[in-house]
Motif scaffolding. Structure first.
Motif, PDB file in Angstrom:
ATOM      1  N   SER A 106       0.822  -1.213   0.000  1.00  0.00           N
ATOM      2  CA  SER A 106       0.000   0.000   0.000  1.00  0.00           C
ATOM      3  C   SER A 106       0.856   1.264   0.000  1.00  0.00           C
ATOM      4  CB  SER A 106      -0.933   0.004   1.219  1.00  0.00           C
ATOM      5  OG  SER A 106      -1.885  -1.029   1.134  1.00  0.00           O
ATOM      6  N   VAL A 107       1.889   1.272   0.817  1.00  0.00           N
ATOM      7  CA  VAL A 107       2.740   2.462   0.858  1.00  0.00           C
ATOM      8  C   VAL A 107       3.537   2.597  -0.439  1.00  0.00           C
ATOM      9  CG1 VAL A 107       4.744   1.370   1.962  1.00  0.00           C
ATOM     10  CG2 VAL A 107       4.274   3.774   2.373  1.00  0.00           C
ATOM     11  N   GLY A 108       3.898   1.460  -1.059  1.00  0.00           N
ATOM     12  CA  GLY A 108       4.562   1.527  -2.360  1.00  0.00           C
ATOM     13  C   GLY A 108       3.649   2.076  -3.434  1.00  0.00           C
ATOM     14  N   ALA A 109       2.389   1.640  -3.427  1.00  0.00           N
ATOM     15  CA  ALA A 109       1.418   2.181  -4.373  1.00  0.00           C
ATOM     16  C   ALA A 109       1.205   3.671  -4.122  1.00  0.00           C
ATOM     17  CB  ALA A 109       0.099   1.424  -4.246  1.00  0.00           C
ATOM     18  N   SER A 110       1.218   4.051  -2.853  1.00  0.00           N
ATOM     19  CA  SER A 110       1.066   5.472  -2.518  1.00  0.00           C
ATOM     20  C   SER A 110       2.203   6.302  -3.094  1.00  0.00           C
ATOM     21  CB  SER A 110       1.017   5.647  -0.994  1.00  0.00           C
ATOM     22  OG  SER A 110      -0.076   4.970  -0.447  1.00  0.00           O
ATOM     23  N   LEU A 111       3.426   5.791  -2.979  1.00  0.00           N
ATOM     24  CA  LEU A 111       4.567   6.522  -3.527  1.00  0.00           C
ATOM     25  C   LEU A 111       4.438   6.673  -5.033  1.00  0.00           C
ATOM     26  CD1 LEU A 111       7.319   7.853  -3.178  1.00  0.00           C
ATOM     27  CD2 LEU A 111       8.374   5.601  -3.377  1.00  0.00           C
ATOM     28  N   GLY A 112       4.009   5.604  -5.715  1.00  0.00           N
ATOM     29  CA  GLY A 112       3.831   5.696  -7.163  1.00  0.00           C
ATOM     30  C   GLY A 112       2.783   6.718  -7.542  1.00  0.00           C
ATOM     31  N   ALA A 113       1.645   6.715  -6.837  1.00  0.00           N
ATOM     32  CA  ALA A 113       0.582   7.663  -7.150  1.00  0.00           C
ATOM     33  C   ALA A 113       0.999   9.099  -6.817  1.00  0.00           C
ATOM     34  CB  ALA A 113      -0.680   7.298  -6.374  1.00  0.00           C
ATOM     35  N   VAL A 114       1.635   9.278  -5.668  1.00  0.00           N
ATOM     36  CA  VAL A 114       2.074  10.615  -5.264  1.00  0.00           C
ATOM     37  C   VAL A 114       3.090  11.165  -6.255  1.00  0.00           C
ATOM     38  CG1 VAL A 114       3.420  11.839  -3.510  1.00  0.00           C
ATOM     39  CG2 VAL A 114       1.561  10.305  -2.823  1.00  0.00           C
ATOM     40  N   LEU A 115       3.989  10.316  -6.707  1.00  0.00           N
ATOM     41  CA  LEU A 115       4.966  10.753  -7.708  1.00  0.00           C
ATOM     42  C   LEU A 115       4.273  11.116  -9.010  1.00  0.00           C
ATOM     43  CD1 LEU A 115       7.965  11.164  -8.302  1.00  0.00           C
ATOM     44  CD2 LEU A 115       8.085   8.768  -9.028  1.00  0.00           C
ATOM     45  N   GLY A 116       3.264  10.330  -9.403  1.00  0.00           N
ATOM     46  CA  GLY A 116       2.522  10.641 -10.625  1.00  0.00           C
ATOM     47  C   GLY A 116       1.796  11.965 -10.528  1.00  0.00           C
ATOM     48  N   ILE A 117       1.174  12.237  -9.367  1.00  0.00           N
ATOM     49  CA  ILE A 117       0.501  13.521  -9.175  1.00  0.00           C
ATOM     50  C   ILE A 117       1.506  14.666  -9.182  1.00  0.00           C
ATOM     51  CG2 ILE A 117      -0.870  14.887  -7.561  1.00  0.00           C
ATOM     52  CD1 ILE A 117      -2.128  12.251  -6.598  1.00  0.00           C
ATOM     53  N   PHE A 118       2.650  14.446  -8.560  1.00  0.00           N
ATOM     54  CA  PHE A 118       3.691  15.478  -8.513  1.00  0.00           C
ATOM     55  C   PHE A 118       4.204  15.812  -9.915  1.00  0.00           C
ATOM     56  CE2 PHE A 118       8.239  16.627  -8.017  1.00  0.00           C
ATOM     57  CZ  PHE A 118       8.077  17.789  -7.281  1.00  0.00           C
ATOM     58  N   LEU A 119       4.269  14.811 -10.792  1.00  0.00           N
ATOM     59  CA  LEU A 119       4.736  15.020 -12.165  1.00  0.00           C
ATOM     60  C   LEU A 119       3.614  15.445 -13.106  1.00  0.00           C
ATOM     61  CD1 LEU A 119       7.142  11.947 -12.506  1.00  0.00           C
ATOM     62  CD2 LEU A 119       7.744  14.334 -12.037  1.00  0.00           C
ATOM     63  N   SER A 120       2.404  15.645 -12.559  1.00  0.00           N
ATOM     64  CA  SER A 120       1.238  16.101 -13.328  1.00  0.00           C
ATOM     65  C   SER A 120       0.867  15.132 -14.454  1.00  0.00           C
ATOM     66  CB  SER A 120       1.498  17.505 -13.914  1.00  0.00           C
ATOM     67  OG  SER A 120       1.759  18.434 -12.880  1.00  0.00           O
ATOM     68  N   LEU A 121       0.934  13.835 -14.147  1.00  0.00           N
ATOM     69  CA  LEU A 121       0.531  12.830 -15.122  1.00  0.00           C
ATOM     70  C   LEU A 121      -0.988  12.735 -15.161  1.00  0.00           C
ATOM     71  CD1 LEU A 121       3.077   9.977 -14.230  1.00  0.00           C
ATOM     72  CD2 LEU A 121       3.331  11.805 -15.926  1.00  0.00           C
ATOM     73  N   ASN A 122      -1.511  12.123 -16.244  1.00  0.00           N
ATOM     74  CA  ASN A 122      -2.958  11.946 -16.314  1.00  0.00           C
ATOM     75  C   ASN A 122      -3.397  10.812 -15.380  1.00  0.00           C
ATOM     76  OD1 ASN A 122      -2.720   9.402 -17.715  1.00  0.00           O
ATOM     77  ND2 ASN A 122      -2.375  10.538 -19.611  1.00  0.00           N
ATOM     78  N   VAL A 123      -4.700  10.652 -15.238  1.00  0.00           N
ATOM     79  CA  VAL A 123      -5.249   9.715 -14.257  1.00  0.00           C
ATOM     80  C   VAL A 123      -4.797   8.289 -14.530  1.00  0.00           C
ATOM     81  CG1 VAL A 123      -7.367   8.737 -13.308  1.00  0.00           C
ATOM     82  CG2 VAL A 123      -7.233  11.187 -13.799  1.00  0.00           C
ATOM     83  N   LEU A 124      -4.817   7.892 -15.795  1.00  0.00           N
ATOM     84  CA  LEU A 124      -4.441   6.521 -16.136  1.00  0.00           C
ATOM     85  C   LEU A 124      -2.991   6.235 -15.767  1.00  0.00           C
ATOM     86  CD1 LEU A 124      -5.087   3.798 -17.409  1.00  0.00           C
ATOM     87  CD2 LEU A 124      -4.507   4.767 -19.649  1.00  0.00           C
ATOM     88  N   LEU A 125      -2.093   7.174 -16.063  1.00  0.00           N
ATOM     89  CA  LEU A 125      -0.685   6.976 -15.740  1.00  0.00           C
ATOM     90  C   LEU A 125      -0.452   6.987 -14.227  1.00  0.00           C
ATOM     91  CD1 LEU A 125       1.093   9.108 -18.504  1.00  0.00           C
ATOM     92  CD2 LEU A 125       0.839   6.621 -18.368  1.00  0.00           C
ATOM     93  N   ILE A 126      -1.244   7.783 -13.508  1.00  0.00           N
ATOM     94  CA  ILE A 126      -1.134   7.779 -12.052  1.00  0.00           C
ATOM     95  C   ILE A 126      -1.523   6.413 -11.496  1.00  0.00           C
ATOM     96  CG2 ILE A 126      -2.130   8.723  -9.923  1.00  0.00           C
ATOM     97  CD1 ILE A 126      -2.304  11.422 -11.361  1.00  0.00           C
ATOM     98  N   GLN A 127      -2.581   5.832 -12.038  1.00  0.00           N
ATOM     99  CA  GLN A 127      -3.011   4.507 -11.596  1.00  0.00           C
ATOM    100  C   GLN A 127      -1.959   3.451 -11.926  1.00  0.00           C
ATOM    101  OE1 GLN A 127      -6.834   3.870 -13.392  1.00  0.00           O
ATOM    102  NE2 GLN A 127      -7.884   5.345 -12.082  1.00  0.00           N
TER     103      GLN A 127
END
Length: 342
Positions: A106-127
Motif C-alpha cells: 500500500s505504501v509503495g502504491a502510494s509513492l507511485g501515485a504521489v509521484l505521478g501527481i507530482f509530475l502532473s501525469l494523467n489519471v491513467l498513468l497515475i493509476q
C-alpha cells in the motif's frame, strides 16, 4: 472432522448461504443512497428508462448508471479483494494482526501515485504508477529478505517490510513538501485518504483481470494455506514447499492489493479486521474463510461507502471511516489477547 468443528463448519456454510443475498441487498440500497435521486422511486424510474430506452430524467439516469453503479461495483470488488488478501496474509504469517500492508504494497502504491501527481501525469498513468509502485515495494522487501540468513523467514520479511515502509514513507513526505500547496498537495492528500468519488466503469473493469488472476492461487492452494497455519516445520513435514507456496501467495495477494489501491487510494483496515471477524465466526478453515471474508469485505465496504456519502454535507474519505472502525477493533484485539485465532 471432530465434533467441535461441526458447528463451526455449519456456521460457515450458513454465512456463505446468507452472505451473497446480503451483499446484493446492500448493493441495491447503496444505489438508492445519495443527495440527488435518493430512494426507491428514482431508482425504479432509472431502471424503467434503461429497459425501455426512454429515460424520463436523463440526468437521473446518468447519476445511477454512470456514477453510482460503478461505485457499487468497485465497493464489492475492492472490499472482497482486500479481505481475501488479508485472510491470505494472516494465514501465511500465522498472525491475526497482519494485513496486506505488511510488506509495503500500500505504501509503495502510494509513492507511485504521489509521484505521478507530482509530475502532473494523467489519471491513467497515475493509476499505473501506483500499481507498479505496490509491486516494486514487495519485490524489494522479498529480495532483501532472501539475502538475510535467519531461521525464521516470516520474521525476516516482517522486519524488512517495516524498514522499507519507513523509507518509502519518508519519500512520500518529501514529495508532499515539494508539491504545489494549492494544486498538487490537496490531490495527494485526498488520494492518500482513499475515495471512490471519481470511480468509473473503466476503472472497475481495468482491475478485474488482476484481481481474478490474484485470487486464483488463493483458491487453488487453499488447503496448503491450512497446512501453513500449523507452522513452517509442520507444513514442510506434510509435504508443502513453504518457500514456493509463500512466494506465490504473497505475489497473488500483492497483485490484488496493488490493483485495488491504484484506483481507490488507500483504504486501510479492511484486510486486517474483516478476515479476523470472519475467522471468529466460522473458524480458521481457509476453504470457508476465504469466501466468507470476501463476502464480509464487500458488505463492509458497501456500508462504509454509503456512510461516506450521507453522514456529512461533503463526502468523507473512506480511509477515515475505516480507521474509525478499525483502530478500536485493533486495540480490542490487543487487549483481548487475540482470542479466537486458534
Amino acid at each position: 472432522m471432530s465434533a467441535p468443528d461441526k458447528p463451526v463448519q455449519s456456521a460457515g456454510r450458513r454465512w456463505l448461504a446468507a452472505g451473497a443475498p446480503l451483499v446484493l441487498l446492500l448493493a441495491v440500497i447503496s444505489m438508492m443512497v445519495g443527495k440527488y435521486g435518493g430512494g426507491p422511486g428514482p431508482l425504479w424510474s432509472a431502471l424503467h428508462g434503461l429497459m425501455t430506452g426512454k429515460a424520463d430524467d436523463p440526468m437521473l439516469a446518468t447519476v445511477f448508471w454512470n456514477v453510482r453503479l460503478p461505485r457499487v461495483m468497485a465497493a464489492i470488488l475492492v472490499g472482497a479483494a482486500l479481505a481475501a488478501a488479508g485472510a491470505t496474509f494472516q494465514g501465511l504469517f500465522r498472525n491475526p494482526l497482519v494485513s496486506p500492508d505488511l510488506l509495503g504494497v500500500s505504501v509503495g502504491a502510494s509513492l507511485g501515485a504521489v509521484l505521478g501527481i507530482f509530475l502532473s501525469l494523467n489519471v491513467l498513468l497515475i493509476q499505473l504508477a501506483a500499481f507498479a509502485g505496490g509491486l516494486l515495494a514487495v519485490i524489494v522487501v522479498y529480495g532483501i529478505g532472501s539475502l538475510v540468513r535467519r531461521h525464521d523467514p516470516v520474521l525476516t520479511l516482517v522486519l524488512v517490510g517495516i524498514a522499507v515502509q519507513a523509507l518509502i514513507g519518508a519519500g512520500i513526505s518529501l514529495i508532499k513538501i515539494l508539491a504545489d500547496p494549492y494544486d498538487q498537495l490537496p490531490a495527494i492528500t485526498y488520494w492518500l485518504l482513499g475515495s471512490m468519488t471519481a470511480i468509473t466503469r473503466f476503472d472497475v473493469l481495468s482491475i478485474v483481470p488482476a484481481v481474478v488472476i490474484g485470487l486464483l492461487p488463493m483458491v487453488l492452494l487453499r488447503w496448503r494455506i491450512n497446512l501453513m497455519t500449523l507452522g513452517e516445520d509442520e507444513a514442510q513435514a506434510l509435504g508443502v514447499d513453504t518457500r514456493k507456496v509463500r512466494l506465490l501467495l504473497v505475489t497473488a495477494a500483492t497483485l490484488v492489493t496493488a490493483a485495488t489501491v491504484s484506483v481507490t487510494g488507500i483504504i486501510g483496515w479492511i484486510g486486517l479486521i474483516i478476515p479476523h471477524i470472519a475467522r471468529m465466526l466460522i473458524g480458521p478453515d481457509f476453504r470457508l474463510l476465504l469466501p466468507s471474508s470476501m463476502l464480509a469485505g464487500a458488505a463492509y465496504l458497501l456500508v462504509v461507502d454509503m456512510l461516506a456519502r450521507s453522514i456529512a454535507t461533503i463526502e468523507v474519505p473512506l480511509g477515515i471511516l475505516t480507521a474509525v472502525v478499525g483502530a478500536p477493533f485493533f486495540l480490542w484485539l490487543l487487549v483481548s489477547g487475540w482470542r479466537g485465532w486458534k
